[in-house]
Scaffold this active site. Structure first.
Site, PDB file in Angstrom:
ATOM      1  N   CYS A  63       0.839  -1.203   0.000  1.00  0.00           N
ATOM      2  CA  CYS A  63       0.000   0.000   0.000  1.00  0.00           C
ATOM      3  C   CYS A  63       0.877   1.258   0.000  1.00  0.00           C
ATOM      4  O   CYS A  63       1.530   1.550  -1.000  1.00  0.00           O
ATOM      5  CB  CYS A  63      -0.983  -0.029   1.167  1.00  0.00           C
ATOM      6  SG  CYS A  63      -2.379   1.101   0.931  1.00  0.00           S
ATOM      7  N   HIS A 118      -3.507  -5.264   1.135  1.00  0.00           N
ATOM      8  CA  HIS A 118      -3.254  -5.710   2.502  1.00  0.00           C
ATOM      9  C   HIS A 118      -3.753  -7.153   2.654  1.00  0.00           C
ATOM     10  O   HIS A 118      -4.651  -7.602   1.937  1.00  0.00           O
ATOM     11  CB  HIS A 118      -4.015  -4.838   3.503  1.00  0.00           C
ATOM     12  CG  HIS A 118      -3.550  -3.425   3.574  1.00  0.00           C
ATOM     13  ND1 HIS A 118      -2.342  -3.059   4.120  1.00  0.00           N
ATOM     14  CD2 HIS A 118      -4.148  -2.264   3.168  1.00  0.00           C
ATOM     15  CE1 HIS A 118      -2.213  -1.740   4.062  1.00  0.00           C
ATOM     16  NE2 HIS A 118      -3.288  -1.236   3.485  1.00  0.00           N
TER      17      HIS A 118
END
Length: 530
Positions: free
Chosen positions: A364, A450
């Site tokens: 991310c 994630h």
């Protein structure tokens, strides 16, 4: 049990164990065959999760939903605050971001900081009281919906219920308890010391009306002979008129998703766990850069669960020297993280690693930092900022946040993950291979996903690639199943409640509500009642 029972778990301090006790009660009730749901009206955390319908909630509530064996939903955490600095947070309402606000503005202070920094949240002037009333109505509506569809709802408070400076705007502790008619159990961390003073002081600082809801106490993290504690518990009952309904022992290595900080969320998985012997001849060392505003660092819990994988958090370049894998985790401030990496010399150290063919993984915000450049007029408003230049990616921050639960394939294995980001990545030519929604160039990998490392087959395949690149005789264990390990941990929480709490007393509170006749403990709230 009649439909709609409820209980609120408060704490004398942050990290007293509210999340653990709430999850433990949820698992205990679920094992009894009851339909139970967790709830937290307002959560402040950088560790969040995406529900199947695309709503963002705190990871602690997702963990508690797993403990309750139900699917997480936005109803379980209607207000989520995601700090962006010491003074401001993004406000996520019913799973969607609605604006960035200063703390003074959110809690109703006066002066220039009371104004929202951006977005649609605008509680200025006389509108503030109506806005807070609207928030309270929203959270009680969500709680009411859960109570209509479950036998019990176990609510978690935030911080301490005796934050007397914030009581008039409270929607998560006694403000919620009074609005919803909930009994309150206060948890205290005896490992910090002063637990009796904390219980008494917390109760005595509440107004008479608030004290009527405080029904019992739970001692958490006790070490030693309980019989030595019992005289103090008797004196506490004489002083307050309230029983202690549990003395929970200190439990090592719980490794569950909590909400506030690194030492909390990874206490079990990394800080206290003894690394199991490697399946092969070598261990694998993972260094995670402890960037500012780190978010969803629970991504590396699955690595720490692997036998022979040693995970540590680092903030100096020399700590990367013996690492076989460096992870740049998610962050709420990608530009700030880049500045930090450069100031500390970590940026140059990571570039040297890549040039030497040594593995780096960005997740991310970490993925964004590995790219060529970032255009940010949303998060930091810094404009165009150069990235580390290790991946052919350009990132533009969008006003709308991507919230998704993608499923895909990488390294020949099925992968599930979740996405929470404002940055939109443009992949340019030059990558060696696609990697989830990101790419790989040599030893450098990047993705917005994630949770991907919780997919067992993919994690093992990735670690094999890392070990090969690092020249380590490390072999992933063939039987590590992260989902099963999480279930075992949640069962341990249920065991803590079942074996060390007065479960009959807890059931009476959940089903019967606020007990009658609880005495007032002076002096009560200063300056009158709320």
């Amino acid at each position: 049990m009649t439909l709609g029972g409820g209980l609120l778990i408060a704490g004398t301090t942050s990290d007293a164990g509210k999340s653990v006790v709430t999850a433990g009660i949820c698992r205990w009730l679920a094992r009894k065959g009851l339909r139970v749901a967790p709830f937290k009206a307002q959560n402040m955390s950088l560790n969040s999760f995406v529900t199947r319908d695309g709503a963002e909630i705190g990871r602690a509530q997702a963990m508690q939903a797993a403990a309750a064996r139900v699917e997480p939903s936005a109803l379980m955490n209607p207000v989520l605050l995601k700090p962006g600095s010491d003074r401001s947070s993004q406000v996520v309402l019913l799973g969607k971001p609605v604006g960035e606000m200063s703390a003074r503005g959110y809690y109703g202070g006066s002066g220039p900081e009371a104004k929202p920094l951006s977005g649609t949240v605008s509680p200025e002037g006389k509108q503030h009281a109506q806005w807070r009333e609207g928030l309270l109505e929203t959270v009680t509506d969500c709680l009411g919906e859960l109570r209509r569809t479950h036998d019990a709802v176990i609510c978690e408070g935030a911080g301490s219920p005796a934050e007397i400076n914030l009581r008039r705007t409270d929607i998560v502790n006694l403000g919620l308890a009074r609005a919803a008619g909930l009994p309150v159990v206060v948890v205290g961390d005896i490992d910090r010391g002063g637990v009796f003073a904390s219980f008494f002081g917390t109760t005595a600082l509440l107004s008479r009306e608030d004290q009527r809801h405080v029904a019992a106490y739970v001692v958490n993290k006790f070490r030693g002979d309980v019989s030595l504690l019992e005289p103090g518990l008797d004196m506490l009952r004489d002083l307050t008129g309230r029983p202690t309904v549990g003395v929970l022992p200190y439990a090592h290595g719980l490794g569950i998703d909590e909400e506030d900080g690194l030492r909390v969320s990874l206490r079990g998985a990394v800080r206290e766990s003894v690394v199991a012997p490697p399946h092969g001849a070598d261990v694998l060392r993972v260094a995670v850069a402890a960037v500012p505003l780190m978010s969803n660092f629970t991504d590396v819990d699955a690595l720490a669960a692997e036998p022979g994988v040693v995970v540590r958090f680092v903030d100096r370049p020399e700590e990367l020297a013996d690492a076989d894998l460096v992870v740049l985790p998610g962050t709420r401030g990608t530009v700030k993280a880049l500045e930090w990496l450069r100031e500390r010399g970590l940026a140059d150290a990571i570039r040297r690693r890549a040039a030497e063919g040594r593995p780096v993984l960005g997740i991310c915000g970490g993925f964004q930092a590995l790219g060529e450049r970032i255009e940010d007029e949303v998060e930091s408003k810094a404009g165009t900022v150069a990235g580390l230049g290790l991946l052919p990616v350009r990132v533009r921050f969008a006003t709308d946040k991507t919230l998704a639960r993608p499923v895909g394939e990488a390294l020949g294995e099925r992968v599930e993950g979740y996405e929470i980001h404002h940055g939109v990545a443009e992949l340019r030519d030059g990558g060696d291979e696609a990697f989830l929604d990101g790419c790989r160039v040599g030893p450098v990998w990047g993705t917005h996903w994630h949770g991907s490392l919780e997919s067992d087959g993919f994690r093992r395949a990735f670690l094999r690639r890392v070990a090969q690149a690092a020249g380590r005789a490390f072999v992933p264990a063939p039987d590590t199943r992260f989902g099963e390990l999480r279930e075992e941990q949640l069962d341990r929480l249920g065991d803590l409640i079942e074996e060390h709490a007065d479960t009959d007393a807890l059931l009476r509170l959940i089903e019967g509500g606020v007990p009658d006749g609880l005495p007032f403990v002076p002096p009560g709230a200063p300056g009158g009642t709320v």
